[in-house]
Design an enzyme around this catalytic site. Sequence first.
Site, PDB file in Angstrom:
ATOM      1  N   CYS A  98     -61.341  13.935 -10.676  1.00 27.36           N
ATOM      2  CA  CYS A  98     -61.215  14.884 -11.788  1.00 27.36           C
ATOM      3  C   CYS A  98     -59.889  15.644 -11.686  1.00 27.36           C
ATOM      4  CB  CYS A  98     -62.422  15.820 -11.853  1.00 27.36           C
ATOM      5  SG  CYS A  98     -62.582  16.656 -13.457  1.00 27.36           S
ATOM      6  N   HIS A 188     -66.993  11.995 -11.816  1.00 29.12           N
ATOM      7  CA  HIS A 188     -67.424  12.687 -10.596  1.00 29.12           C
ATOM      8  C   HIS A 188     -68.417  11.832  -9.804  1.00 29.12           C
ATOM      9  CE1 HIS A 188     -65.701  16.746 -11.104  1.00 29.12           C
ATOM     10  NE2 HIS A 188     -65.805  16.515 -12.398  1.00 29.12           N
ATOM     11  N   GLU A 190     -69.375  12.384  -6.918  1.00 21.25           N
ATOM     12  CA  GLU A 190     -70.129  13.280  -6.029  1.00 21.25           C
ATOM     13  C   GLU A 190     -71.262  14.018  -6.741  1.00 21.25           C
ATOM     14  OE1 GLU A 190     -67.159  16.200  -7.783  1.00 21.25           O
ATOM     15  OE2 GLU A 190     -67.423  14.034  -7.546  1.00 21.25           O
TER      16      GLU A 190
END
Length: 238
Positions: A98, A188, A190
């Site tokens: 990002c 993302h 994560e």
Amino acid sequence: MACVLIVKTGDAYPEIVDQHGDFETLFENQLNAALPAHLNVQVWDARRNPTAPALDTLAGILITGSHSMVSDAEPWSEALKPWLQEALANDTPMLGVCYGHQLMAAAFGGVSDYHPAGRESGTHTVRLTQAGQRDPLFSQLPESFAAHLSHAQSVMQTPRDCTVLAHNSHDAHQALRYGSRQWSVQFHPEFSVPVMRAYIERQRAALRDQGENPESLSAEVTEAPEAASLLQRFLAFV
């Protein structure tokens, strides 16, 4: 013991930190499940500590997301650019996420700025390019996969020598490769389902203002295991 460095460039919203952990914790949760015995993970907050770690002490670099904007050119962010350029020249493995994606592109000669179509939030489909289907990190993923996204800025112009690995209907540059072991992604890997929904809830007004339906976006959030696998796959190149 060799170090994989998480470069912290921002903080998640307080309620997310309280319930799920900050950005670096979300990364650590994914990495620790596959971390080889010879590696450890350390965190460097680049906003608060101006002294960059020596690159010859690092086995790999991960760069988190942030609520900052690359185009604002904050001094701590600008100071990262020559360090990232040196890391690329040294062939240090890197994966930016990002803000990290946008910062790497800007550091290597591209342009990151606000996307004219506005914010992209929620779980959306990302598609590999032909180069992505041949890429050593991405080639084990399906041609199309789900990914969690939350961003207002994008890589609007890629660096001259990079390769576009993935795209979707909103963003032509969802994943890029800059060298043999240097990648970045707009999405993302994560994020979990609860974290993604918490971001949509935080962005409810902004999403409505651009004609989106936050309730529908939240209901459509799904698991994104293929995107999440990239963090663990990255360790194979460290």
